[in-house]
Design a protein around this motif. Structure first.
Motif, PDB file in Angstrom:
ATOM      1  N   LEU A 130      72.355 -20.257 109.654  1.00 25.77           N
ATOM      2  CA  LEU A 130      74.002 -20.141 109.978  1.00 25.77           C
ATOM      3  C   LEU A 130      74.262 -20.416 108.853  1.00 25.77           C
ATOM      4  O   LEU A 130      74.670 -21.098 108.615  1.00 25.77           O
ATOM      5  N   GLY A 131      74.736 -19.298 107.991  1.00 23.05           N
ATOM      6  CA  GLY A 131      75.561 -19.710 106.377  1.00 23.05           C
ATOM      7  C   GLY A 131      76.360 -19.285 106.402  1.00 23.05           C
ATOM      8  O   GLY A 131      77.364 -18.207 107.692  1.00 23.05           O
ATOM      9  N   VAL A 132      77.030 -19.854 105.604  1.00 24.68           N
ATOM     10  CA  VAL A 132      78.628 -19.825 105.804  1.00 24.68           C
ATOM     11  C   VAL A 132      79.366 -19.362 104.331  1.00 24.68           C
ATOM     12  O   VAL A 132      78.486 -19.817 103.195  1.00 24.68           O
ATOM     13  N   GLU A 133      80.142 -18.434 104.045  1.00 20.25           N
ATOM     14  CA  GLU A 133      80.643 -17.877 102.417  1.00 20.25           C
ATOM     15  C   GLU A 133      81.770 -18.331 102.777  1.00 20.25           C
ATOM     16  O   GLU A 133      82.452 -17.198 103.195  1.00 20.25           O
ATOM     17  N   VAL A 134      82.515 -18.461 101.489  1.00 15.82           N
ATOM     18  CA  VAL A 134      84.140 -18.083 101.678  1.00 15.82           C
ATOM     19  C   VAL A 134      84.373 -18.074 100.351  1.00 15.82           C
ATOM     20  O   VAL A 134      83.934 -18.985  99.287  1.00 15.82           O
ATOM     21  N   SER A 135      84.445 -16.708  99.987  1.00 14.72           N
ATOM     22  CA  SER A 135      85.204 -16.655  98.338  1.00 14.72           C
ATOM     23  C   SER A 135      87.104 -16.551  98.363  1.00 14.72           C
ATOM     24  O   SER A 135      87.348 -17.113  99.239  1.00 14.72           O
ATOM     25  N   ASN A 136      86.914 -16.854  97.057  1.00 15.36           N
ATOM     26  CA  ASN A 136      88.658 -17.262  97.288  1.00 15.36           C
ATOM     27  C   ASN A 136      89.717 -16.196  97.638  1.00 15.36           C
ATOM     28  O   ASN A 136      90.404 -16.382  98.099  1.00 15.36           O
ATOM     29  N   TYR A 193      77.237 -15.516 109.065  1.00 17.54           N
ATOM     30  CA  TYR A 193      75.308 -14.753 108.308  1.00 17.54           C
ATOM     31  C   TYR A 193      75.010 -15.705 110.044  1.00 17.54           C
ATOM     32  O   TYR A 193      74.613 -16.816 109.837  1.00 17.54           O
ATOM     33  N   LEU A 194      74.054 -14.751 110.436  1.00 15.97           N
ATOM     34  CA  LEU A 194      73.117 -15.183 111.315  1.00 15.97           C
ATOM     35  C   LEU A 194      71.855 -15.233 110.883  1.00 15.97           C
ATOM     36  O   LEU A 194      71.658 -14.279 110.181  1.00 15.97           O
ATOM     37  N   VAL A 244      88.379 -12.567 117.908  1.00 13.15           N
ATOM     38  CA  VAL A 244      87.888 -12.270 116.631  1.00 13.15           C
ATOM     39  C   VAL A 244      87.771 -13.289 116.259  1.00 13.15           C
ATOM     40  O   VAL A 244      86.127 -13.938 115.499  1.00 13.15           O
ATOM     41  N   SER A 245      89.310 -13.720 115.428  1.00  9.98           N
ATOM     42  CA  SER A 245      89.322 -15.346 114.186  1.00  9.98           C
ATOM     43  C   SER A 245      88.061 -16.508 114.796  1.00  9.98           C
ATOM     44  O   SER A 245      87.154 -17.213 114.653  1.00  9.98           O
ATOM     45  N   SER A 246      88.725 -16.979 116.308  1.00  5.84           N
ATOM     46  CA  SER A 246      88.809 -18.098 116.324  1.00  5.84           C
ATOM     47  C   SER A 246      87.367 -18.264 117.640  1.00  5.84           C
ATOM     48  O   SER A 246      86.388 -19.577 116.992  1.00  5.84           O
ATOM     49  N   THR A 247      86.619 -16.806 117.489  1.00  2.69           N
ATOM     50  CA  THR A 247      85.488 -17.040 118.059  1.00  2.69           C
ATOM     51  C   THR A 247      84.312 -17.304 116.782  1.00  2.69           C
ATOM     52  O   THR A 247      82.932 -17.747 116.645  1.00  2.69           O
ATOM     53  N   VAL A 248      83.881 -16.533 115.725  1.00  2.00           N
ATOM     54  CA  VAL A 248      83.437 -16.340 114.843  1.00  2.00           C
ATOM     55  C   VAL A 248      83.542 -18.117 113.662  1.00  2.00           C
ATOM     56  O   VAL A 248      83.126 -18.559 113.025  1.00  2.00           O
ATOM     57  N   ARG A 249      85.320 -18.069 114.226  1.00  3.49           N
ATOM     58  CA  ARG A 249      85.277 -19.032 112.811  1.00  3.49           C
ATOM     59  C   ARG A 249      84.786 -20.608 113.834  1.00  3.49           C
ATOM     60  O   ARG A 249      84.130 -21.489 113.428  1.00  3.49           O
ATOM     61  N   GLN A 250      84.310 -20.553 115.440  1.00  2.84           N
ATOM     62  CA  GLN A 250      83.615 -21.957 115.716  1.00  2.84           C
ATOM     63  C   GLN A 250      81.972 -21.332 115.981  1.00  2.84           C
ATOM     64  O   GLN A 250      81.691 -22.637 115.885  1.00  2.84           O
ATOM     65  N   CYS A 251      81.316 -20.632 115.500  1.00 10.37           N
ATOM     66  CA  CYS A 251      80.211 -19.706 115.708  1.00 10.37           C
ATOM     67  C   CYS A 251      80.404 -20.811 113.794  1.00 10.37           C
ATOM     68  O   CYS A 251      79.285 -21.307 114.182  1.00 10.37           O
ATOM     69  N   VAL A 252      80.672 -20.638 113.469  1.00 10.65           N
ATOM     70  CA  VAL A 252      80.455 -21.275 111.642  1.00 10.65           C
ATOM     71  C   VAL A 252      80.428 -22.156 111.771  1.00 10.65           C
ATOM     72  O   VAL A 252      79.817 -23.221 111.158  1.00 10.65           O
ATOM     73  N   LEU A 253      81.520 -23.339 112.448  1.00 11.06           N
ATOM     74  CA  LEU A 253      81.256 -24.925 112.301  1.00 11.06           C
ATOM     75  C   LEU A 253      80.422 -25.361 113.677  1.00 11.06           C
ATOM     76  O   LEU A 253      80.138 -26.390 113.181  1.00 11.06           O
ATOM     77  N   GLY A 264      78.100 -23.861 115.361  1.00 11.21           N
ATOM     78  CA  GLY A 264      76.877 -22.852 115.749  1.00 11.21           C
ATOM     79  C   GLY A 264      77.049 -21.659 117.009  1.00 11.21           C
ATOM     80  O   GLY A 264      78.171 -21.705 117.741  1.00 11.21           O
ATOM     81  N   VAL A 265      76.048 -21.089 117.121  1.00 17.39           N
ATOM     82  CA  VAL A 265      76.407 -20.018 117.714  1.00 17.39           C
ATOM     83  C   VAL A 265      76.227 -20.003 119.827  1.00 17.39           C
ATOM     84  O   VAL A 265      77.547 -20.094 120.496  1.00 17.39           O
ATOM     85  N   GLY A 266      75.757 -21.442 120.130  1.00 16.81           N
ATOM     86  CA  GLY A 266      75.841 -21.717 120.978  1.00 16.81           C
ATOM     87  C   GLY A 266      77.202 -22.273 121.946  1.00 16.81           C
ATOM     88  O   GLY A 266      78.224 -22.215 122.286  1.00 16.81           O
ATOM     89  N   ALA A 267      78.220 -22.804 120.950  1.00 17.68           N
ATOM     90  CA  ALA A 267      79.855 -23.584 121.314  1.00 17.68           C
ATOM     91  C   ALA A 267      80.485 -22.062 120.918  1.00 17.68           C
ATOM     92  O   ALA A 267      81.149 -22.104 121.808  1.00 17.68           O
TER      93      ALA A 267
END
Length: 174
Positions: A1-7, A18-19, A74-83, A85-88
């Motif tokens: 699980l990868g995270v990329e945050v651009s400017n 990234y799954l 959408v935002s909270s689901t993606v954020r929770q997955c990034v922070l 994991g998928v299970g959470a």
């Protein structure tokens, strides 16, 4: 699980998700089976559509339209997955709220009391009388008559009819 945050993403607060191939496979299987809660399936669809590892990831607005949820979901689901994991992200969190006032045992005692003989001086049990008696007997600390009514309604109890027995129809003679 990868995270990329651009400017540009820091300004919009959208995270790129990234799954892994295994996570993608698991989420696709979950959405196809349909044996899970509708919310879990929606969350899985959100994660699949938001996956930046695929050829054409969708924007949050496109995901909203495709899944039928609001942008915050959408935002909270993606954020929770990034922070976390998928299970959470898929799991249902406990909701705040008051504990149920009655356990099955208290409901059973109330129904038993309602089916018993009315106290001396009364022809039958009333909802108010049942509420008072539940407190007197120490089954509950306090109870309202509407709560008693709702429990009895749920059990199809009717204080105005005679106790148990088959419903008899009168024979109609011609």
């Amino acid at each position: 699980l990868g995270v990329e945050v651009s400017n540009t993403q820091r300004m919009s607060k959208h995270l790129k998700l990234y799954l892994s191939e295994a996570e993608r496979k698991e989420l696709k299987a979950l959405t196809r089976r349909g044996k899970h809660a509708a919310r879990t399936i929606k969350r899985a669809r959100i994660l699949l559509l938001a996956d930046s590892g695929q050829a054409n990831p969708l924007s949050y607005e496109e995901i909203m339209d495709a899944v039928g949820v609001c942008k915050a979901t959408v935002s909270s689901t993606v954020r929770q997955c990034v922070l976390e994991g998928v299970g959470a992200a898929l799991a249902e969190k406990p909701r705040p709220g008051r504990e149920p006032q009655f356990t099955g045992e208290v409901e059973a005692r109330l129904v038993t009391l309602a089916c018993s003989e009315a106290p001396e001086g009364y022809a039958r049990w009333t909802v108010r009388l049942l509420a008072q008696q539940m407190v007197v007997l120490g089954y509950v600390e306090e109870i309202g008559k509407s709560s008693v009514f709702n429990v009895l309604k749920k059990t199809n109890s009717n204080l105005g009819k005679k106790p148990a027995g088959a419903f008899l129809k009168r024979a109609v003679s011609l």
